[in-house]
Design an enzyme around this catalytic site. Structure first.
Site, PDB file in Angstrom:
ATOM      1  N   THR A 222       8.298 -49.601  23.288  1.00 60.34           N
ATOM      2  CA  THR A 222       7.256 -48.825  23.978  1.00 60.34           C
ATOM      3  C   THR A 222       7.914 -47.877  24.969  1.00 60.34           C
ATOM      4  O   THR A 222       9.005 -48.149  25.449  1.00 60.34           O
ATOM      5  CB  THR A 222       6.348 -49.824  24.728  1.00 60.34           C
ATOM      6  OG1 THR A 222       5.574 -50.503  23.756  1.00 60.34           O
ATOM      7  CG2 THR A 222       5.441 -49.170  25.750  1.00 60.34           C
ATOM      8  N   ARG A 250      -5.959 -55.529  17.337  1.00 63.84           N
ATOM      9  CA  ARG A 250      -5.382 -56.034  18.599  1.00 63.84           C
ATOM     10  C   ARG A 250      -5.019 -54.863  19.535  1.00 63.84           C
ATOM     11  O   ARG A 250      -4.486 -53.857  19.104  1.00 63.84           O
ATOM     12  CB  ARG A 250      -4.145 -56.862  18.275  1.00 63.84           C
ATOM     13  CG  ARG A 250      -3.367 -57.376  19.500  1.00 63.84           C
ATOM     14  CD  ARG A 250      -2.169 -56.508  19.819  1.00 63.84           C
ATOM     15  NE  ARG A 250      -1.312 -57.109  20.813  1.00 63.84           N
ATOM     16  CZ  ARG A 250      -0.355 -56.450  21.468  1.00 63.84           C
ATOM     17  NH1 ARG A 250      -0.148 -55.180  21.214  1.00 63.84           N
ATOM     18  NH2 ARG A 250       0.405 -57.064  22.357  1.00 63.84           N
ATOM     19  N   GLY A 252      -2.962 -54.133  23.139  1.00 61.57           N
ATOM     20  CA  GLY A 252      -2.015 -54.753  24.074  1.00 61.57           C
ATOM     21  C   GLY A 252      -2.258 -54.318  25.513  1.00 61.57           C
ATOM     22  O   GLY A 252      -3.332 -53.832  25.872  1.00 61.57           O
ATOM     23  N   ASP A 253      -1.235 -54.477  26.311  1.00 63.58           N
ATOM     24  CA  ASP A 253      -1.350 -54.164  27.741  1.00 63.58           C
ATOM     25  C   ASP A 253      -1.216 -52.667  28.042  1.00 63.58           C
ATOM     26  O   ASP A 253      -1.713 -52.199  29.070  1.00 63.58           O
ATOM     27  CB  ASP A 253      -0.251 -54.903  28.522  1.00 63.58           C
ATOM     28  CG  ASP A 253       1.145 -54.499  28.044  1.00 63.58           C
ATOM     29  OD1 ASP A 253       1.361 -54.458  26.809  1.00 63.58           O
ATOM     30  OD2 ASP A 253       2.017 -54.216  28.882  1.00 63.58           O
ATOM     31  N   THR A 273       6.630 -52.919  29.717  1.00 63.41           N
ATOM     32  CA  THR A 273       6.887 -53.057  28.285  1.00 63.41           C
ATOM     33  C   THR A 273       7.218 -54.514  27.996  1.00 63.41           C
ATOM     34  O   THR A 273       7.891 -55.169  28.789  1.00 63.41           O
ATOM     35  CB  THR A 273       8.032 -52.143  27.813  1.00 63.41           C
ATOM     36  OG1 THR A 273       8.269 -52.412  26.428  1.00 63.41           O
ATOM     37  CG2 THR A 273       9.310 -52.365  28.594  1.00 63.41           C
ATOM     38  N   GLY A 274       6.723 -54.998  26.873  1.00 62.40           N
ATOM     39  CA  GLY A 274       7.002 -56.393  26.544  1.00 62.40           C
ATOM     40  C   GLY A 274       5.858 -56.982  25.749  1.00 62.40           C
ATOM     41  O   GLY A 274       5.000 -56.251  25.228  1.00 62.40           O
ATOM     42  N   GLY A 276       2.657 -57.925  25.193  1.00 65.57           N
ATOM     43  CA  GLY A 276       1.498 -57.461  25.941  1.00 65.57           C
ATOM     44  C   GLY A 276       0.528 -58.525  26.413  1.00 65.57           C
ATOM     45  O   GLY A 276      -0.026 -58.421  27.512  1.00 65.57           O
TER      46      GLY A 276
HETATM   47  N1  ASP Z   1       3.551 -54.012  25.496  1.00 67.58           N
HETATM   48  C1  ASP Z   1       3.364 -53.513  24.184  1.00 67.58           C
HETATM   49  C2  ASP Z   1       2.226 -54.247  23.541  1.00 67.58           C
HETATM   50  O1  ASP Z   1       2.139 -55.449  23.696  1.00 67.58           O
HETATM   51  C3  ASP Z   1       4.568 -53.638  23.308  1.00 67.58           C
HETATM   52  C4  ASP Z   1       5.826 -53.066  23.905  1.00 67.58           C
HETATM   53  O2  ASP Z   1       5.978 -53.018  25.108  1.00 67.58           O
HETATM   54  O3  ASP Z   1       6.691 -52.625  23.114  1.00 67.58           O
HETATM   55  O4  ASP Z   1       1.467 -53.649  22.838  1.00 67.58           O
END
Ligand code: ASP
Length: 356
Positions: A222, A250, A252-253, A273-274, A276
């Protein structure tokens, strides 16, 4: 000669007084309240290109150079806007667009695939001065979701638009639309096949084992940007394709204000990022701000608390932040995170691996 000595002492005196004034302002809350723009000429920018299993041993020199180049191009784009007196919001949007247009990152062009082999993109942006925000989720035809998130913020009464409705709004605003096939990259498609194969090997209900496999064998990718402009205003933005193999629309965050993105001139601007789901449950981006606002922590302390104490260890990821004084942070609990910073002296730092 006399002239030169005179000049030297004048300059030295200026800097000595300037520092003194700054520290008097810093140490006296009442005086500080009277000069809210005391740090107004400071500016800076931080970007990330995702966290995860980013390790030196697994990366070829040419890949490393490609990431470095793109991170530099992106951050210099935002930096130029800030240096010329542009707003933090514009810097964030334009910086993220550069990364969205690159297949290297899990956003825009390089977005990952959902389980149904579509690319569903999410993005958000927030203005720390006004606390206005815009976000889009589940769009499949918008070339630059961050540009659409910006339109939602400035030209709609809403904060978060989803799917076809968001794309209708994009058309109305003249935002560039592309055929969904634009987002197909072999790298992302192959990643989906690998994750599906790994999933088959696991028991269908063993969610943690599946995601652990996913996290340790992949990176999130991300992208995000946070900036402080010369007028002391903060902004944050994040853009993503989400997580490979995501199902059932779905979200995410990243498009959720407070979870993946947050900006408030009182405290800081944050992009996460991570994994989510953990960032949503922890309201991670806002948590950094709240720890500063209500807990009196510095940006560095607050970010460290959120990443290393509040996020559970299986909730892998990281975040970037900048505060109203231009302090910058880029932290993560994964092996690496693509990241870069530039301060008002033009000092550029790019990193991918290792300690944060
Ligand atoms: N945070 C993002 C999600 O969960 C994924 C990412 O950070 O790469 O959609």
């Amino acid at each position: 000669m006399k002239k030169a000595i005179y000049l030297f002492f004048t300059v030295a005196l200026f800097y000595a007084c300037h520092e003194k004034v700054e520290s008097v302002v810093e140490e006296n809350p009442q005086i500080k309240a009277l000069v809210p723009q005391a740090q107004a000429n400071k500016f800076g920018i931080v970007i990330h290109g995702g966290a995860g299993s980013i390790e030196e041993k697994g990366m070829s020199d040419s890949t490393k150079v490609a990431y470095e180049k793109k991170l530099e191009e992106a951050i210099r784009t935002g930096y130029a806007i800030l240096e010329n007196g542009g707003t933090a919001v514009d810097a964030v949007r334009e910086t993220i667009k550069i990364m969205e247009n690159s297949p290297l990152f899990n956003s825009g062009k390089g977005a990952v695939f959902a389980n149904d082999e579509t690319n569903q993109l999410d993005a958000s942006i927030m203005n720390g001065k006004t606390l206005e925000a815009g976000a889009v989720a589940g769009v499949t035809k918008v070339k630059n979701p961050i540009a659409l998130a910006y339109e939602v913020m400035v030209n709609s009464p809403h904060v978060l638009l989803y799917g076809e409705g968001a794309e209708e709004f994009a058309k109305k605003q003249g935002i560039e639309l592309v055929d969904p096939s634009y987002f197909r990259t072999e790298k992302s498609y192959n990643a989906l096949q690998r994750v599906k194969a790994a999933e088959k090997k696991k028991k269908a209900n063993n969610k943690t084992a599946f995601y652990n496999e996913f996290i340790h064998n992949s990176k999130y990718g991300t992208v995000g940007c946070v900036a402080l402009d010369k007028n002391g205003n903060l902004a944050a933005g994040t853009s993503t394709g989400g997580m490979t193999n995501k199902r059932w629309n779905r979200i995410g965050d990243s498009p959720l204000i407070g979870a993946g993105t947050y900006a408030n001139n009182k405290t800081c601007a944050i992009s996460c990022t991570g994994w989510g789901e953990y960032f949503i449950r922890g309201v991670a981006a806002y948590d950094v701000s709240a720890l500063m606002e209500y807990g009196g922590k510095t940006l560095k302390e607050a970010a460290k608390t959120v990443i290393h104490e509040k996020l559970p260890s299986e909730g892998g990821g990281g975040l970037i932040g900048i505060d109203a004084k231009g302090n910058m942070v880029a932290g993560f609990n994964t092996p690496g995170m693509f990241r870069a910073t530039m301060n008002d002296q033009g000092k550029l730092e790019i990193a991918m691996f290792g300690a944060n």
